[in-house]
Design an enzyme around this catalytic site. Structure first.
Site, PDB file in Angstrom:
ATOM      1  N   TYR A  48       0.878  -1.218   0.064  1.00 29.99           N
ATOM      2  CA  TYR A  48       0.135  -0.177   0.159  1.00 29.99           C
ATOM      3  C   TYR A  48       0.692   1.375   0.079  1.00 29.99           C
ATOM      4  CZ  TYR A  48      -3.752  -3.348   1.322  1.00 29.99           C
ATOM      5  OH  TYR A  48      -4.426  -4.474   1.465  1.00 29.99           O
ATOM      6  N   LEU A 184     -17.365  -4.438   2.452  1.00 28.97           N
ATOM      7  CA  LEU A 184     -18.648  -3.886   1.936  1.00 28.97           C
ATOM      8  C   LEU A 184     -18.532  -3.916   0.358  1.00 28.97           C
ATOM      9  CD1 LEU A 184     -18.343  -0.343   4.298  1.00 28.97           C
ATOM     10  CD2 LEU A 184     -20.012  -2.420   4.424  1.00 28.97           C
ATOM     11  N   ILE A 224     -12.512  -4.910   8.179  1.00 32.24           N
ATOM     12  CA  ILE A 224     -11.324  -3.654   8.082  1.00 32.24           C
ATOM     13  C   ILE A 224     -11.989  -2.961   6.806  1.00 32.24           C
ATOM     14  CG2 ILE A 224      -9.171  -4.667   9.103  1.00 32.24           C
ATOM     15  CD1 ILE A 224      -8.810  -5.775   6.166  1.00 32.24           C
ATOM     16  N   SER A 227     -12.182   3.749   4.486  1.00 29.57           N
ATOM     17  CA  SER A 227     -13.014   5.001   4.470  1.00 29.57           C
ATOM     18  C   SER A 227     -11.882   6.003   4.679  1.00 29.57           C
ATOM     19  CB  SER A 227     -14.153   5.080   5.391  1.00 29.57           C
ATOM     20  OG  SER A 227     -14.870   6.225   4.899  1.00 29.57           O
ATOM     21  N   ASN A 236     -18.608   2.862  10.918  1.00 24.10           N
ATOM     22  CA  ASN A 236     -18.212   1.229  10.736  1.00 24.10           C
ATOM     23  C   ASN A 236     -17.786   0.925  12.013  1.00 24.10           C
ATOM     24  OD1 ASN A 236     -18.744   1.809   8.074  1.00 24.10           O
ATOM     25  ND2 ASN A 236     -16.732   2.330   7.510  1.00 24.10           N
TER      26      ASN A 236
HETATM   27  P1  NAD Z   1     -14.595  -2.208   1.256  1.00 19.64           P
HETATM   28  O1  NAD Z   1     -15.608  -3.212   1.243  1.00 19.64           O
HETATM   29  O2  NAD Z   1     -14.127  -1.861   2.897  1.00 19.64           O
HETATM   30  O3  NAD Z   1     -15.432  -0.747   0.411  1.00 19.64           O
HETATM   31  C1  NAD Z   1     -14.892   0.554   0.783  1.00 19.64           C
HETATM   32  C2  NAD Z   1     -15.759   1.480   0.075  1.00 19.64           C
HETATM   33  O4  NAD Z   1     -16.830   1.498   0.747  1.00 19.64           O
HETATM   34  C3  NAD Z   1     -15.333   2.979  -0.138  1.00 19.64           C
HETATM   35  O5  NAD Z   1     -15.575   3.317  -1.605  1.00 19.64           O
HETATM   36  C4  NAD Z   1     -15.841   3.694   0.888  1.00 19.64           C
HETATM   37  O6  NAD Z   1     -16.164   5.062   0.505  1.00 19.64           O
HETATM   38  C5  NAD Z   1     -17.257   2.892   1.185  1.00 19.64           C
HETATM   39  N1  NAD Z   1     -17.633   2.920   2.462  1.00 19.64           N
HETATM   40  C6  NAD Z   1     -16.986   2.823   3.589  1.00 19.64           C
HETATM   41  N2  NAD Z   1     -17.623   2.815   4.753  1.00 19.64           N
HETATM   42  C7  NAD Z   1     -18.962   3.573   4.206  1.00 19.64           C
HETATM   43  C8  NAD Z   1     -20.114   3.268   4.931  1.00 19.64           C
HETATM   44  N3  NAD Z   1     -20.226   3.398   6.277  1.00 19.64           N
HETATM   45  N4  NAD Z   1     -21.178   3.694   4.131  1.00 19.64           N
HETATM   46  C9  NAD Z   1     -21.294   3.972   2.761  1.00 19.64           C
HETATM   47  N5  NAD Z   1     -20.080   3.623   2.010  1.00 19.64           N
HETATM   48  C10 NAD Z   1     -18.875   3.454   2.886  1.00 19.64           C
HETATM   49  O7  NAD Z   1     -13.217  -2.135   0.534  1.00 19.64           O
HETATM   50  P2  NAD Z   1     -12.007  -1.571   0.572  1.00 19.64           P
HETATM   51  O8  NAD Z   1     -11.611  -0.293   1.288  1.00 19.64           O
HETATM   52  O9  NAD Z   1     -11.312  -1.929  -0.819  1.00 19.64           O
HETATM   53  O10 NAD Z   1     -10.998  -3.065   1.463  1.00 19.64           O
HETATM   54  C11 NAD Z   1     -11.247  -2.846   2.921  1.00 19.64           C
HETATM   55  C12 NAD Z   1      -9.774  -3.197   3.343  1.00 19.64           C
HETATM   56  O11 NAD Z   1      -9.429  -4.801   3.029  1.00 19.64           O
HETATM   57  C13 NAD Z   1      -8.686  -2.582   2.550  1.00 19.64           C
HETATM   58  O12 NAD Z   1      -8.186  -1.022   2.814  1.00 19.64           O
HETATM   59  C14 NAD Z   1      -7.482  -3.439   2.975  1.00 19.64           C
HETATM   60  O13 NAD Z   1      -6.861  -3.300   4.266  1.00 19.64           O
HETATM   61  C15 NAD Z   1      -8.102  -4.664   2.817  1.00 19.64           C
HETATM   62  N6  NAD Z   1      -7.973  -5.459   1.355  1.00 19.64           N
HETATM   63  C16 NAD Z   1      -6.870  -6.440   1.553  1.00 19.64           C
HETATM   64  C17 NAD Z   1      -6.608  -7.115   0.204  1.00 19.64           C
HETATM   65  C18 NAD Z   1      -5.715  -8.094   0.486  1.00 19.64           C
HETATM   66  O14 NAD Z   1      -5.344  -8.582  -0.847  1.00 19.64           O
HETATM   67  N7  NAD Z   1      -5.332  -8.725   1.296  1.00 19.64           N
HETATM   68  C19 NAD Z   1      -7.199  -6.855  -0.870  1.00 19.64           C
HETATM   69  C20 NAD Z   1      -8.127  -5.608  -0.964  1.00 19.64           C
HETATM   70  C21 NAD Z   1      -8.512  -4.924   0.400  1.00 19.64           C
END
Ligand code: NAD
Length: 283
Positions: A48, A184, A224, A227, A236
Site C-alpha cells: 500500500y 462492503l 477492516i 474509508s 463503521n
Molecule cells: P470495502 O468493502 O471496505 O469498501 C470501501 C468502500 O466503501 C469505499 O468506497 C468507501 O467509500 C465505502 N464505504 C466505507 N464505509 C462506508 C459507509 N459507512 N457507508 C457507505 N459507504 C462506505 O473495500 P476496501 O476499502 O477496498 O477494502 C477494505 C480493506 O481490506 C482495505 O483497505 C485493505 O486493508 C483490505 N484489503 C486487503 C486485500 C488483500 O489482498 N489482502 C485486498 C483488498 C483489500
C-alpha cells in the site's frame, strides 16, 4: 468492543480500518481519525506504500502502541529478503507487528513463511497470517501443513455476496480466523443498497453499511472497511450495540451469489512477482 481470540491466545478487535489505495496523507488522516474514535485495529501492507504514514498516525494519535493491533503484509518481492521484517518495522516506526500476513501465495510463499516464523521467534511479530490463499483449492491446508508455527488468520475477500462458506469450514477445522477484505463489497452500491439491509437498518436505527458489518462480526469475521470519511469511519465502528436475530442472519446468508469483485487466479497471483517497488521510497 468485541474481540477475536486467535489460536495462540492473543486477542484482536473485531473491527478496524483498512488503508488500501490510500495516499500517505490520506492514510495518516484516516488512521488518526480512527484511533481518536476508539478504533484499535489497523490493516496496511508493504504494497500500500503508506506504512510510514501509518507509523506517523499511530505516534500522532497519542494512543499507546500496546493498545493498537497493527496488521501489515509482506509483498512477494521481499519474501526471500533477510531484512524484510526489519525494513517493515522501521517504516512503521515500531518494534513489533501484531499480525503479519503473506500478502499473496506466489510460488515463493514458503520462503516468506519461514521469514515470518523467524521474526515470530525473535519477538518481532506476534501472529502469522496468510492472505489470498483461497485462490487455489487446498492451498490453505498446504500452508498449515508446511508451517512450523501455525498461522492464526486468513485474509480473503468476503461479504454477503461471497461469504466464504466452504473456506470457513476449513478454518473451523484448523482453528484459524477470517479477516474480510472488501467487507462492503468495495463500496458496490447494489450490495449496500440491498432492500434487506435497508429494512434491518430501519429496525435497528443503523445504516445499511452498519448492518453488513454487524452481520460479518456475528458470523465471526474480523472487518477492516476502508474509508477516508470521518463520519463513515465512526459509523463503521458503531456496530456493537445491537444484535441481529438468527432469522435475520439466515436471511442475509441467503443473499450469497458466489459473486466476487476481484477474481484472482494462480496465474494472475504469480504475476505479482514481477512488481517490486522500493517500499522505502514513500512519504
Ligand atoms: P470495502 O468493502 O471496505 O469498501 C470501501 C468502500 O466503501 C469505499 O468506497 C468507501 O467509500 C465505502 N464505504 C466505507 N464505509 C462506508 C459507509 N459507512 N457507508 C457507505 N459507504 C462506505 O473495500 P476496501 O476499502 O477496498 O477494502 C477494505 C480493506 O481490506 C482495505 O483497505 C485493505 O486493508 C483490505 N484489503 C486487503 C486485500 C488483500 O489482498 N489482502 C485486498 C483488498 C483489500
Amino acid at each position: 468492543m468485541e474481540s477475536f481470540t486467535l489460536n495462540n491466545g492473543y486477542q484482536m478487535p473485531m473491527a478496524g480500518i483498512g488503508v488500501f489505495t490510500f495516499t500517505p496523507p490520506e492514510a495518516q488522516a484516516a488512521i488518526e481519525s480512527a484511533l481518536r474514535d476508539g478504533i484499535r485495529l489497523i490493516d496496511t501492507a508493504n504494497a500500500y506504500q503508506n506504512e510510514k504514514a501509518t507509523g506517523r498516525a499511530m505516534k500522532a494519535s497519542g494512543v499507546a502502541r500496546e493498545e493498537i493491533f497493527l496488521v501489515t503484509k509482506l509483498w512477494p518481492s521481499v519474501y526471500e529478503r533477510e531484512s524484510a521484517v526489519d525494513d517493515t518495522l522501521r517504516r512503521l516506526d515500531t518494534d513489533y507487528i501484531d499480525l503479519l500476513f503473506l500478502h499473496q501465495p506466489t510460488s515463493n510463499w514458503q520462503a516468506g513463511y519461514r521469514t515470518i516464523e523467524k521474526a515470530v521467534r525473535e519477538g518481532k511479530v506476534r501472529s502469522i497470517g496468510i492472505s489470498n490463499f483461497d485462490v487455489k483449492p487446498g492451498l490453505v491446508e498446504e500452508a498449515v501443513a508446511f508451517a512450523e508455527l501455525k498461522p492464526q488468520m486468513v485474509q480473503v475477500e468476503a461479504h454477503p455476496y461471497y461469504p466464504q462458506t466452504e473456506l470457513k469450514k476449513i478454518l473451523a477445522e484448523t482453528g484459524m480466523g477470517l479477516m474480510a477484505w472488501y467487507p462492503l463489497g468495495h463500496g458496490d452500491k447494489s450490495l449496500i443498497a440491498e432492500p434487506l439491509f435497508t429494512e434491518l437498518g430501519k429496525k435497528y436505527g443503523k445504516t445499511n453499511a452498519q448492518i453488513i458489518l454487524r452481520w460479518h462480526v456475528q458470523a465471526g469475521n474480523v472487518v477492516i472497511p476502508g474509508s477516508r470519511n470521518p463520519v463513515h469511519i465512526h459509523e463503521n465502528f458503531d456496530i456493537f450495540d445491537f444484535t441481529l436475530t438468527a432469522e435475520e442472519m439466515a436471511r442475509i446468508a441467503a443473499l450469497d451469489k458466489q459473486q466476487r469483485y476481484y477474481n484472482g487466479t494462480p496465474e494472475s497471483v504469480e504475476g505479482f512477482l514481477g512488481w517490486a517497488p522500493d517500499f522505502d521510497a514513500q512519504e
